[in-house]
Design an enzyme around this catalytic site. Structure first.
Site: not given
Length: 410
Positions: A182-184
């Site tokens: 989700a961050d990437v």
């Protein structure tokens, strides 16, 4: 009239974004992923960090890079950046940021919604002073909507965004993906939005805000499973390592471990059956087409499992590749980084670090023939470039910088 193809140009030093200056007010992973990509493509990235503390991920350790005090986590997403320590909660720190923005094209931040406005650094405030500024905000839930004030964390977004409901064994718990996707993805979508905004600015001279919400990006990459739901109104079940729309396209046990078998269409399934003594399955309507195999998923799995157990992974890979049937081993990370193809693609880069050590980092996967990514500087020590940037860009003298440092501003 015949067009003549352009002669490919030699690789250019510096990357396609050379000359772009970025003020980086991000930390942890989503924002730094975005700004590292910009740095790899040639932008000058000035990373603003808290004095003494720095980016949170400097303390996400162990593991550390060998023989240094640098966390592997921080080093993974902060190359090609200059670290400048500034306390933006103090007016003198805010003045430094505003002075730096005079020479910047882009600001990237991942503070909670409204947090930077307290310091006079919000989008609505800066757009008046800097009408050409591109201002990228990466947050958990975006700048609008009922969840906008909430903080966003990777596992939280994976849960709320649906991917955990799709991941794991059918009779087991929902599972998050083993890396913070989700961050990437939010960082990479941020980069895409920035590149579009840069094109708009080149055409009009106008800046704009790029609003990236982690939940938005998570919903966007639900891909075929999201579309399966929209088409049927039914929640897709967890299938473990099986594909929702293609069978067999999954993990199978072998004589010495596990492997992935990816039979993408009916002609490929026919080749598989004919090569390995399973011709009788082709006459069975439950196996004859992919739609039938999807409908009889467990039967197909149970039927092929004893066959797949009869050979080692290496034997299967050799035989299946010769038949142009998709397959592969399930590698550990040690095996990934030792893989000859990964090595041939130069996916690990060694960089000299300010600690005196050489650090290994994962390379940028974007291959550009004329303006490839560059690896100009290793992830910085905390505040490594404070004097260089404040002196070189803002014209501060050593005594002025020392005075700011004495007050904890830098």
């Amino acid at each position: 009239m015949t067009e003549t193809a352009a002669t490919p140009s030699a690789p250019q030093p510096g990357g396609p974004l050379r000359g772009l200056r970025v003020l980086d007010l991000t930390r942890v992973l989503a924002g730094p992923t975005c700004t590292q990509m910009l740095g790899d493509l040639g932008a000058e990235v000035i990373k603003i960090e808290r004095p003494e503390a720095g980016d949170d991920t400097r303390n996400f350790a162990p593991p550390f890079i060998p023989n240094t005090k640098e966390s592997a986590y921080f080093v993974g997403v902060n190359r090609n950046k200059k670290s400048v320590t500034v306390d933006i909660s103090k007016p003198e720190g805010q003045a430094i940021v505003l002075a730096l923005l005079e020479g910047c094209d882009l600001l990237v931040e991942n503070f909670k919604v409204g947090a930077l406005a307290k310091y006079g650094l919000g989008w609505e405030q800066l757009r008046v002073k800097f009408p050409g500024l591109i201002y990228c905000s990466i947050t958990g839930f975006g700048q609008t909507g009922p969840y906008a004030p909430r903080p966003g964390y990777d596992s939280l977004i994976q849960g709320m965004g649906g991917v955990m409901s799709l991941t794991g064994e059918p009779d087991g718990q929902p599972q998050k993906v083993g890396i913070p996707v989700a961050d990437v993805f939010a960082g990479l979508y941020g980069t895409i939005g920035i590149l579009a905004a840069l094109r708009h600015k080149a055409l009009t001279g106008e800046g704009q805000q790029v609003d990236i919400g982690m939940l938005d990006t998570h919903v966007a990459w639900l891909a075929n499973q999201g579309m399966n739901y929209l088409a049927t109104g039914e929640n897709p079940p967890r299938l473990g390592n099986q594909h929702p729309n293609i069978v067999p396209y999954q993990v199978f046990p072998t004589a010495d471990g596990y492997m992935v078998l990816s039979v993408g269409n009916d002609p490929t399934f026919r080749r598989f059956c004919e090569a390995f003594g399973q011709e009788h399955l082709l006459a069975d309507e439950r196996f004859a087409t992919n739609a039938a195999r999807v409908g009889n998923r467990q039967l197909v799995t149970d039927t092929l499992t004893p066959l797949m157990r009869s050979r080692t992974t290496a034997d299967w890979v050799e035989r299946l590749e010769a038949l142009k049937i998709g397959c592969g081993p399930i590698n550990t990370l040690k095996e990934v980084f030792a893989d000859p193809h990964v090595q041939a693609r130069n996916m690990v880069v060694e960089m000299p670090h300010a600690s005196g050590e050489t650090v290994k980092v994962m390379a940028n996967p974007v291959k550009l023939s004329a303006t490839p990514p560059t690896y100009r500087s290793a992830p910085p020590l905390l505040g490594e470039h404070t004097d260089e940037v404040l002196g070189g860009l803002l014209g501060m003298d050593a005594a002025g910088i020392a005075a700011l440092r004495g007050k904890g501003i830098v």
